[in-house]
Design a protein around this motif. Structure first.
Motif, PDB file in Angstrom:
ATOM      1  N   ASP A 188     -61.184   0.277  75.465  1.00  0.00           N
ATOM      2  CA  ASP A 188     -62.067   1.427  75.276  1.00  0.00           C
ATOM      3  C   ASP A 188     -62.629   1.529  73.856  1.00  0.00           C
ATOM      4  O   ASP A 188     -63.771   1.950  73.681  1.00  0.00           O
TER       5      ASP A 188
ATOM      6  N   ASP B 187     -58.344   0.354  86.623  1.00  0.00           N
ATOM      7  CA  ASP B 187     -59.332   0.910  87.554  1.00  0.00           C
ATOM      8  C   ASP B 187     -59.192   0.203  88.903  1.00  0.00           C
ATOM      9  O   ASP B 187     -59.314   0.827  89.954  1.00  0.00           O
TER      10      ASP B 187
ATOM     11  N   GLY C  31     -62.656  -0.682  83.284  1.00  0.00           N
ATOM     12  CA  GLY C  31     -64.041  -0.650  82.812  1.00  0.00           C
ATOM     13  C   GLY C  31     -64.702  -1.998  83.020  1.00  0.00           C
ATOM     14  O   GLY C  31     -64.750  -2.517  84.136  1.00  0.00           O
ATOM     15  N   ARG C  32     -65.152  -2.608  81.907  1.00  0.00           N
ATOM     16  CA  ARG C  32     -65.808  -3.920  81.984  1.00  0.00           C
ATOM     17  C   ARG C  32     -64.924  -4.991  81.358  1.00  0.00           C
ATOM     18  O   ARG C  32     -65.420  -5.942  80.764  1.00  0.00           O
TER      19      ARG C  32
END
Length: 193
Positions: free
Chosen positions: A67, A97, A129-130
């Motif tokens: 993050d 996630d 996330g990514r």
């Protein structure tokens, strides 16, 4: 003309009570850095962390690397066995996630060719996330075997570049003599040599 090779930011985390307090020298971070540097053509910005086996701290470190430090890939080493202090998989799942179970299944498959105790491993991989986060074994030799594979079992790193593509990360290019990335033909760069 081919596109320039993209920089990749990789978090490497060694999780060990004793190494983090200086009882012995950590070998996980140097092993990860050496293997990744030999396997990838991309310029790499490493984000190393050496931390104890504390579930909240592991989770906080993984969150920070993804993050705040914006790592595309995070690899952990250590803390994936059945001992009471082995909490890396739980901490990794705490920040997930989505889970990517194929990575853990393949890591155990590879390791079983070397040691029968591979069935005790609880490594997981997740997407946050990514970023892709993967728990690796604790020993430098096992790290390399798991990432690169051997004649009887493909290494897990062959699938990492395409996974990173699919979640919106940089295009990872590998040195084929170390590890050949697998991508479907439709996902390869047009001017790839």
């Amino acid at each position: 003309m081919s596109e320039p090779v993209q920089v990749v930011r990789i978090g490497i985390v060694s999780i060990s009570d004793r190494a983090s307090t200086g009882v012995y020298e950590d070998k996980g971070l140097p092993a990860l850095q050496a293997w990744l540097s030999s396997a990838l053509l991309n310029p790499i910005e490493f984000q190393p962390r050496l931390i104890p086996d504390e579930r909240p701290l592991i989770a906080a470190t993984l969150r920070e690397l993804v993050d705040e430090a914006r790592c595309d890939l995070v690899l952990t080493t250590g803390g994936t066995g059945p001992a009471l202090r082995d909490v890396t998989p739980e901490a990794t799942l705490d920040v997930a996630d989505r889970e990517m179970p194929g990575f853990g299944e393949q890591m155990r498959q590879i390791s079983l060719h070397f040691v029968p105790t591979a069935i005790l491993s609880r490594q997981v991989a997740v997407i946050r996330g990514r970023a892709l986060i993967i728990n690796l074994p604790g020993q430098p030799k096992a790290i390399a075997e798991t990432l690169a594979g051997h004649p009887a079992a493909s290494g897990i790193f062959a699938a990492v570049p395409y996974c990173i593509d699919l979640i919106g990360g940089p295009y990872l290019e590998t040195r084929e003599e170390v590890c050949m990335a697998f991508r479907p033909k439709s996902a390869q760069r047009p001017n790839q040599s």
